[in-house]
Design a protein around this motif. Sequence first.
Motif, PDB file in Angstrom:
ATOM      1  N   LYS A 144      69.156   4.815 -22.103  1.00  0.00           N
ATOM      2  CA  LYS A 144      68.025   4.320 -22.886  1.00  0.00           C
ATOM      3  C   LYS A 144      66.708   4.619 -22.160  1.00  0.00           C
ATOM      4  CE  LYS A 144      70.720   0.559 -24.948  1.00  0.00           C
ATOM      5  NZ  LYS A 144      71.576   1.468 -25.593  1.00  0.00           N
ATOM      6  N   SER A 177      85.473   5.928 -28.361  1.00  0.00           N
ATOM      7  CA  SER A 177      84.028   5.734 -28.296  1.00  0.00           C
ATOM      8  C   SER A 177      83.649   4.453 -29.011  1.00  0.00           C
ATOM      9  CB  SER A 177      83.265   6.922 -28.886  1.00  0.00           C
ATOM     10  OG  SER A 177      83.513   7.054 -30.257  1.00  0.00           O
ATOM     11  N   SER A 178      82.582   3.854 -28.532  1.00  0.00           N
ATOM     12  CA  SER A 178      82.003   2.683 -29.182  1.00  0.00           C
ATOM     13  C   SER A 178      80.579   2.547 -28.685  1.00  0.00           C
ATOM     14  CB  SER A 178      82.808   1.416 -28.879  1.00  0.00           C
ATOM     15  OG  SER A 178      82.778   1.127 -27.509  1.00  0.00           O
ATOM     16  N   GLY A 179      79.685   2.243 -29.601  1.00  0.00           N
ATOM     17  CA  GLY A 179      78.286   2.098 -29.225  1.00  0.00           C
ATOM     18  C   GLY A 179      77.768   3.353 -28.550  1.00  0.00           C
ATOM     19  N   SER A 180      77.243   3.199 -27.357  1.00  0.00           N
ATOM     20  CA  SER A 180      76.663   4.323 -26.614  1.00  0.00           C
ATOM     21  C   SER A 180      77.626   4.887 -25.567  1.00  0.00           C
ATOM     22  CB  SER A 180      75.377   3.868 -25.924  1.00  0.00           C
ATOM     23  OG  SER A 180      75.663   2.832 -24.998  1.00  0.00           O
ATOM     24  N   ARG A 181      78.906   4.601 -25.718  1.00  0.00           N
ATOM     25  CA  ARG A 181      79.903   4.927 -24.697  1.00  0.00           C
ATOM     26  C   ARG A 181      80.981   5.831 -25.286  1.00  0.00           C
ATOM     27  NH1 ARG A 181      84.809   2.558 -23.998  1.00  0.00           N
ATOM     28  NH2 ARG A 181      85.569   2.282 -21.896  1.00  0.00           N
ATOM     29  N   ARG A 214      78.936  11.557 -34.079  1.00  0.00           N
ATOM     30  CA  ARG A 214      79.263  10.226 -34.598  1.00  0.00           C
ATOM     31  C   ARG A 214      78.034   9.533 -35.175  1.00  0.00           C
ATOM     32  NH1 ARG A 214      80.689   6.021 -30.527  1.00  0.00           N
ATOM     33  NH2 ARG A 214      78.627   5.354 -31.083  1.00  0.00           N
ATOM     34  N   ALA A 215      76.865   9.754 -34.546  1.00  0.00           N
ATOM     35  CA  ALA A 215      75.621   9.122 -35.003  1.00  0.00           C
ATOM     36  C   ALA A 215      74.939   9.922 -36.111  1.00  0.00           C
ATOM     37  CB  ALA A 215      74.662   8.949 -33.818  1.00  0.00           C
ATOM     38  N   ILE A 217      77.971   7.363 -20.737  1.00  0.00           N
ATOM     39  CA  ILE A 217      77.089   6.433 -21.435  1.00  0.00           C
ATOM     40  C   ILE A 217      75.800   7.138 -21.826  1.00  0.00           C
ATOM     41  CG2 ILE A 217      75.828   4.238 -21.237  1.00  0.00           C
ATOM     42  CD1 ILE A 217      78.830   3.846 -20.882  1.00  0.00           C
ATOM     43  N   LEU A 236      79.072  11.835 -29.295  1.00  0.00           N
ATOM     44  CA  LEU A 236      78.168  10.757 -29.693  1.00  0.00           C
ATOM     45  C   LEU A 236      77.119  11.247 -30.689  1.00  0.00           C
ATOM     46  CD1 LEU A 236      77.755   8.956 -26.254  1.00  0.00           C
ATOM     47  CD2 LEU A 236      79.057   8.134 -28.247  1.00  0.00           C
ATOM     48  N   THR A 270      73.346  11.673 -21.723  1.00  0.00           N
ATOM     49  CA  THR A 270      74.463  10.866 -21.243  1.00  0.00           C
ATOM     50  C   THR A 270      74.603  11.025 -19.736  1.00  0.00           C
ATOM     51  OG1 THR A 270      75.924  12.690 -21.832  1.00  0.00           O
ATOM     52  CG2 THR A 270      75.778  10.878 -23.393  1.00  0.00           C
TER      53      THR A 270
END
Length: 155
Positions: free
Chosen positions: A146, A117-121, A79-80, A143, A76, A88
């Motif tokens: 936040k 992966s997608s979003g925060s997952r 990716r970001a 995940i 993640l 996580t």
Amino acid sequence: MGHESLQDRYFSSGTCFGCGPANPKGLRIKSLVRGEEVIARWEAESHHEAFPGMLSGGIIGTLLDCHSNWTAAHHLMLRAGEEHPPCTVTAEFHVKLLRPTPSGEGPISLRARAVESSGSRAVVEATLEAGGEPCATCRGVFIAVKPGHPAYNRW
């Protein structure tokens, strides 16, 4: 990443039982990035056994959970385009025990990679080997949490 583990780089004061470098009674796994895969080698001791010569299923689950969680956090982060992984947590993980895991045949090897992966997952698949044989596999969902979650900013 070189030879520095994800835990040592981002979580050096962490006390997690499975992966916290600062937990003297923990497993203290060291997850290393090798291309698309994250690997680790870990040495069992007799107090990690379910019975003489065989690793406890609970320890197997902990190794796979923590190693997979770090694989997800690293994925993640990349990716970001960030310089620090998000915190996580495990949303779910399923371990399949393929055969008894010998504890005295050298290091236990872990391999993991993010497969979705997608979003925060992130979804991670991992394998645990001992004595050169696959002994357990895992598929888990992790995940990024936040603000307000108890694990937020833990590393």
